[in-house]
Write a protein that holds these residues in place. Structure first.
Motif, short mmCIF file in Angstrom:
data_model
loop_
_atom_site.label_atom_id
_atom_site.label_comp_id
_atom_site.label_asym_id
_atom_site.label_seq_id
_atom_site.Cartn_x
_atom_site.Cartn_y
_atom_site.Cartn_z
N SER A 63 -32.31 -4.21 3.90
CA SER A 63 -31.75 -4.79 5.12
C SER A 63 -31.17 -6.18 4.86
CB SER A 63 -32.82 -4.86 6.21
OG SER A 63 -32.28 -5.39 7.39
N LEU A 64 -31.85 -6.98 4.06
CA LEU A 64 -31.35 -8.32 3.75
C LEU A 64 -30.04 -8.26 2.96
CD1 LEU A 64 -34.70 -10.12 2.89
CD2 LEU A 64 -33.26 -10.51 4.90
N VAL A 65 -29.94 -7.28 2.06
CA VAL A 65 -28.69 -7.09 1.31
C VAL A 65 -27.56 -6.72 2.27
CG1 VAL A 65 -27.52 -5.63 -0.37
CG2 VAL A 65 -29.81 -6.49 -0.86
N THR A 66 -27.84 -5.82 3.22
CA THR A 66 -26.82 -5.41 4.20
C THR A 66 -26.40 -6.58 5.07
OG1 THR A 66 -27.82 -3.21 4.28
CG2 THR A 66 -26.29 -3.76 6.02
N ARG A 67 -27.36 -7.38 5.49
CA ARG A 67 -27.04 -8.51 6.37
C ARG A 67 -26.23 -9.57 5.64
NH1 ARG A 67 -31.64 -8.51 10.76
NH2 ARG A 67 -32.65 -6.57 10.23
N THR A 68 -26.53 -9.77 4.36
CA THR A 68 -25.79 -10.77 3.58
C THR A 68 -24.39 -10.28 3.25
OG1 THR A 68 -27.89 -11.42 2.59
CG2 THR A 68 -25.91 -12.29 1.57
N GLN B 220 -25.68 0.10 11.87
CA GLN B 220 -26.09 -0.93 10.93
C GLN B 220 -27.47 -0.64 10.35
OE1 GLN B 220 -22.90 -1.92 10.67
NE2 GLN B 220 -23.85 -3.80 9.98
N LYS B 221 -28.37 -0.07 11.16
CA LYS B 221 -29.69 0.31 10.64
C LYS B 221 -29.57 1.44 9.63
CE LYS B 221 -32.27 -1.14 14.74
NZ LYS B 221 -33.14 -0.72 15.86
N LEU B 222 -28.66 2.37 9.89
CA LEU B 222 -28.45 3.47 8.95
C LEU B 222 -27.83 2.97 7.64
CD1 LEU B 222 -27.15 6.27 11.35
CD2 LEU B 222 -29.42 6.04 10.35
N THR B 223 -27.01 1.92 7.74
CA THR B 223 -26.46 1.30 6.53
C THR B 223 -27.57 0.70 5.69
OG1 THR B 223 -24.40 0.80 7.72
CG2 THR B 223 -24.78 -0.37 5.65
N ASP B 224 -28.56 0.07 6.36
CA ASP B 224 -29.75 -0.44 5.66
C ASP B 224 -30.42 0.70 4.89
OD1 ASP B 224 -29.29 -2.88 6.75
OD2 ASP B 224 -30.88 -2.76 8.25
N ASN B 225 -30.56 1.84 5.56
CA ASN B 225 -31.26 2.98 4.96
C ASN B 225 -30.51 3.52 3.74
OD1 ASN B 225 -33.35 4.94 4.90
ND2 ASN B 225 -31.99 6.43 5.83
N ILE B 226 -29.18 3.58 3.84
CA ILE B 226 -28.37 4.03 2.70
C ILE B 226 -28.55 3.09 1.52
CG2 ILE B 226 -25.98 4.19 1.88
CD1 ILE B 226 -26.72 6.65 3.32
N ASN B 227 -28.53 1.78 1.79
CA ASN B 227 -28.74 0.81 0.72
C ASN B 227 -30.12 0.96 0.10
OD1 ASN B 227 -26.23 -0.39 0.86
ND2 ASN B 227 -26.86 -1.97 2.29
N ARG B 228 -31.12 1.20 0.94
CA ARG B 228 -32.48 1.37 0.44
C ARG B 228 -32.57 2.58 -0.48
NH1 ARG B 228 -36.50 4.56 1.51
NH2 ARG B 228 -35.45 5.53 3.28
N LEU B 229 -31.98 3.70 -0.06
CA LEU B 229 -32.02 4.91 -0.88
C LEU B 229 -31.26 4.74 -2.18
CD1 LEU B 229 -31.57 7.66 1.87
CD2 LEU B 229 -33.62 7.19 0.52
N MET B 230 -30.13 4.06 -2.12
CA MET B 230 -29.36 3.81 -3.34
C MET B 230 -30.16 2.97 -4.33
SD MET B 230 -26.42 5.22 -3.73
CE MET B 230 -25.73 4.13 -4.96
N GLY B 231 -30.76 1.89 -3.81
CA GLY B 231 -31.58 1.04 -4.68
C GLY B 231 -32.77 1.79 -5.24
N HIS C 284 -26.22 11.73 8.44
CA HIS C 284 -26.54 11.05 9.70
C HIS C 284 -25.56 9.91 9.96
CE1 HIS C 284 -29.92 9.28 12.44
NE2 HIS C 284 -28.84 9.64 13.10
N ILE C 285 -25.35 9.06 8.95
CA ILE C 285 -24.44 7.93 9.13
C ILE C 285 -22.99 8.40 9.28
CG2 ILE C 285 -23.96 7.43 6.68
CD1 ILE C 285 -24.21 4.47 7.34
N THR C 286 -22.66 9.51 8.60
CA THR C 286 -21.31 10.07 8.74
C THR C 286 -21.08 10.57 10.17
OG1 THR C 286 -21.28 10.76 6.42
CG2 THR C 286 -19.71 11.83 7.89
N GLY C 287 -22.10 11.22 10.73
CA GLY C 287 -21.99 11.71 12.10
C GLY C 287 -21.76 10.59 13.09
N ILE C 288 -22.50 9.47 12.91
CA ILE C 288 -22.32 8.32 13.81
C ILE C 288 -20.93 7.72 13.63
CG2 ILE C 288 -23.18 6.04 14.43
CD1 ILE C 288 -25.09 8.20 15.19
N HIS C 289 -20.48 7.61 12.37
CA HIS C 289 -19.13 7.09 12.10
C HIS C 289 -18.07 7.97 12.78
CE1 HIS C 289 -19.13 3.56 9.60
NE2 HIS C 289 -20.05 4.05 8.79
N LEU C 290 -18.23 9.28 12.66
CA LEU C 290 -17.26 10.19 13.27
C LEU C 290 -17.26 10.04 14.78
CD1 LEU C 290 -17.81 13.42 11.12
CD2 LEU C 290 -15.76 11.98 11.18
#
Length: 585
Positions: free
Chosen positions: A112-117, A186-197, A225-231
Motif C-alpha cells: 500500500s505504501l508503494v502504491t501511495r508513493t 486503489q485498494k485493489l491496486t495495493d493488492n496487485i502490488n502485494r501479489l507481485m512483490g 477483479h481489478i479489470t472488472g472495476i476498470h471496465l
C-alpha cells in the motif's frame, strides 16, 4: 485534495498566476472571435466594403494566433506546476514513511505504501497537469459567454438553459456511480502490488514446490477483479462524451430550428438582425457547452485524484508512535545495557510476546539469546534500538531509558545486523561505508572490517575489489556472503553495542567459529548481543539468556545452564552429543 494543494510552493503560485492571466486572455480572445463573425455577416448581407470584411477576418486570425500562443504558455506553466508538486509530494510521503516505526508500516502494508508513493501521487499529478487549465477556463468561459448572450432572444436562452441542465444531470449521475468504485480500485491496486512483490520475492519457493499454477490463479483472480472495476468505471465514463456530443448536436439543431422559426415569422427588415444573432448565439452556445465538456474531463479525473489524495493524507497525517526523546547529548557511560522487567505485545495482539524479562550487560560483555522459534528473541533485541517500544518495564542504554534518547543519538551507539541480511544496489564499498559513517574511514578500514567478518574471499574473487557491483537486495551474492557483508558494515561503524540477530545462520561451522574468534578481539571494548539457534555460537558468551514462550527460562554461562536449565539442555542435546558437549566445556 485542498489540503495537499496547500503544499504548493511560491514558485508554483507564480506559475498559477501566469496560468490564470493567460487563461483569461485566451478566453477573451476566444469570445472576441464571434463578435467579428457577427460583423462579417452583417457586412456581407449589407454588401459592405470588401476591405472591411478582410480587416475583420485578419483580426479574427490574430485572435486565433494569440489564443494558440496563450495555450502554449498555459500548457508549459501547468507542466511545471505538476512536475514540481509531484516531486515535493512524493518526497513528503517518502520522508513520512522513513520516520514510521515498524507498527505504522505494518498498519499500512508495504504494498500500500508503494502504491501511495507511486500510483496515488501520479493520479494527483495527472489531475493538476490536465485539469488546472480546464478548471480555470471552463467557469470563466461559461460565465463570460452567458453574459454575452443575455441580450439575445429569450427563445435561444431557454434552449441553452435546458441543454446545460441536461449536461449537469449527466455529470452528477455519472460521478455518483464511479466515485465508490474508484475507492475500491486503489485498494485493489495495493493488492496487485502485494501479489507481485510476493511472487517476485518468493519465486524460488514457488518453483521448488511447482506452485506456479496456484500463484497464477491467485493473481488472475485479483487481476480479473481489478479489470472488472476498470471496465465498469471506463464504460460509465465513456457514456459521458457521446452524451455530451448528443446534447451539443441537439442544442445546435434546436437553435437553428428556433432561429428559422423566428426569421420566418419576422418582418423582412428584422430578419437580417435575427440571422446575425443566430450566428453569434450559436458560436457562444457551443463555447458554453464546450466549457461543460471540459468540466466533464475534470469530473473524470477528480474522483480518482480525490481518493488518492485521501490515501496520501492518511500517510502524511499518521504520527509515528515512536518519537524522539529530549536527550540529544552523549552520556559518560559506554555500552551498558539493562532490561528491567520488560513485557511486550504487538499492536492489536491479545497475548504478550515477552513477559517479565530482565538482564544486564556491562561494557565488554557478550550476551547471547537462545530458545525455540517464536519465543521472542528477535523481538527482545529490537526493543533496544526502539524499532518497537516496550509495553511494560524499561530498557536502559548507558543508564538512560531508551525512550529518553533522540532516535539518532541512540542508534549511533548501535551496530545492527538484521535477521535477514539487507544489501543495497551499489558496490561493496558503498554497502559497508554506509549511513552516517560514510567517508569516516578509508579503504583500509573497509578491508579490515571484511577481514574480521571473514569476507576476504568475496573481495579476492572479484577483480573489481571494493568496486564489485552489488545488485538490488544483493541478489548476486549467496546468503552467507550477504551476512558477512552485513556484519562487516556493523564492524566498520565501531559502535558501543553490537546486535547480531541470528546473523550467523547461513555460515558453515568453520566460518562461524573463525568469525566469533575475530569478533571477540575486535569487540573487546564493546557490548555484543547475539541471537542464535546454535549452541556452538552462544556457548562462549559471558551470559546466555534462555527464552521459552516469552519468559526467561534461565540465565548464566554455558556450563551452568547445561547443569540447571532443562530448556537449554533440550536444545543442547538436540544439536550435540554428550561427548561433544563435554569437549565444548
Amino acid at each position: 485534495m485542498i489540503r495537499l494543494l496547500k503544499r504548493l510552493q511560491k514558485r508554483d503560485i507564480l506559475f498559477i498566476l501566469i496560468v490564470v492571466t493567460f487563461v483569461v486572455i485566451s478566453v477573451w480572445l476566444t469570445l472576441t472571435i464571434p463578435d467579428y463573425m457577427n460583423r462579417i455577416t452583417s457586412l456581407v448581407n449589407s454588401q459592405g466594403e470588401t476591405s472591411e470584411v478582410i480587416k475583420a477576418g485578419l483580426i479574427m486570425l490574430l485572435c486565433a494566433i494569440g489564443e494558440a500562443c496563450c495555450t502554449v504558455i498555459v500548457g508549459y506553466s501547468t507542466s511545471q506546476i505538476s512536475a514540481n508538486f509531484s516531486r515535493n509530494l512524493r518526497a513528503s510521503v517518502y520522508n513520512a514513511v522513513v520516520d514510521f516505526s515498524m507498527e505504522e508500516i505494518g498498519d499500512f502494508s508495504t504494498a500500500s505504501l508503494v502504491t501511495r508513493t507511486g500510483n496515488d501521487v501520479t493520479q494527483i499529478t495527472f489531475m493538476i497537469a490536465m485539469g488546472l487549465q480546464a478548471i480555470l477556463r471552463a467557469p470563466i468561459i461559461a460565465i463570460w459567454a452567458v453574459f454575452k448572450i443575455l441580450d439575445k432572444d429569450t427563445s435561444f436562452l431557454v434552449v441553452t438553459g435546458v441543454a446545460i441542465v441536461i449536461v449537469i444531470a449527466l455529470i452528477v449521475s455519472n460521478i455518483a456511480i464511479v466515485i465508490p468504485k474508484f475507492k475500491i480500485l486503489q485498494k485493489l491496486t495495493d493488492n496487485i502490488n502485494r501479489l507481485m512483490g510476493e511472487n517476485i520475492t518468493g519465486v524460488r519457493v514457488v518453483r521448488a514446490y511447482n506452485a506456479e499454477g496456484y500463484q497464477k490463479d491467485k493473481f488472475e483472480k485479483a487481476n480479473s477483479h481489478i479489470t472488472g472495476i476498470h471496465l465498469f468505471t471506463g464504460r460509465a465514463i465513456a457514456y459521458l462524451m457521446p452524451g455530451m456530443q448528443f446534447v451539443m448536436s441537439t442544442t445546435a439543431l434546436a437553435i437553428y430550428l428556433v432561429g428559422a422559426f423566428l426569421i420566418q415569422n419576422s418582418p423582412v427588415p428584422e430578419r437580417l438582425g435575427i440571422y446575425s444573432d443566430l450566428v453569434v448565439f450559436m458560436a457562444y452556445a457551443i463555447q458554453i457547452l464546450m466549457a461543460f465538456m471540459m468540466l466533464v474531463m475534470i469530473f473524470i479525473l477528480l474522483p480518482r485524484a480525490q481518493v488518492s489524495a485521501g490515501r496520501i493524507n492518511q500517510v502524511l497525517d499518521r504520527k509515528p508512535r515512536i518519537k524522539d526523546g529530549p536527550l540529544a547529548d552523549d552520556v559518560p557511560d559506554k555500552g551498558c545495557i539493562e532490561v528491567r522487567n520488560v513485557s511486550f505485545k504487538y499492536p492489536d495482539a491479545e497475548e504478550k510476546v515477552l513477559d517479565g524479562i530482565s538482564f544486564k550487560a556491562e561494557k565488554g560483555d557478550t550476551v547471547a539469546f537462545i530458545g525455540s522459534t517464536g519465543c521472542g528473541k528477535s523481538t527482545l533485541i529490537n526493543l533496544i534500538p526502539r524499532f518497537y517500544d516496550v509495553t511494560e518495564g524499561s530498557v536502559l542504554v548507558d543508564g538512560v531509558d531508551v525512550r529518553e534518547y533522540s532516535l539518532r543519538n541512540l542508534r549511533k551507539k548501535i551496530g545492527y545486523v538484521s535477521q535477514k541480511a539487507i544489501l543495497f544496489k551499489g558496490t561493496l564499498r558503498s554497502n559497508i561505508d554506509y549511513g552516517e559513517n560514510k567517508g569516516k574511514g578509508d579503504d583500509n578500514d573497509i578491508i579490515h572490517a571484511l577481514e574480521v567478518a571473514q569476507g576476504m574471499d568475496i573481495l579476492n574473487k572479484n577483480a573489481d575489489g571494493l568496486d564489485t557491483a552489488v545488485a538490488q537486495a544483493g541478489s548476486n551474492f549467496s546468503g552467507g556472503q550477504k551476512q558477512r557483508i552485513s556484519i562487516a558494515r556493523a564492524i566498520y561503524k565501531h559502535p558501543e553495542i553490537f546486535i547480531f540477530d541470528d546473523s550467523f545462520s547461513a555460515l558453515d561451522y568453520k566460518t562461524d567459529k573463525n568469525l566469533r574468534a575475530a569478533l571477540r578481539e575486535e569487540t573487546a571494548d564493546a557490548t555484543v548481543l547475539i541471537v542464535a539457534q546454535r549452541i556452538g555460537t552462544v556457548k562462549d558468551a559471558d551470559t546466555i539468556v534462555v527464552l521459552d514462550e516469552g519468559k526467561v527460562a534461565g540465565i548464566g554461562r554455558h556450563e551452568d545452564l547445561l547443569a540447571s536449565c532443562s530448556v537449554y539442555q533440550q536444545i543442547a542435546y538436540s544439536q550435540l552429543s554428550e561427548e561433544e558437549l563435554k569437549n565444548a566445556r
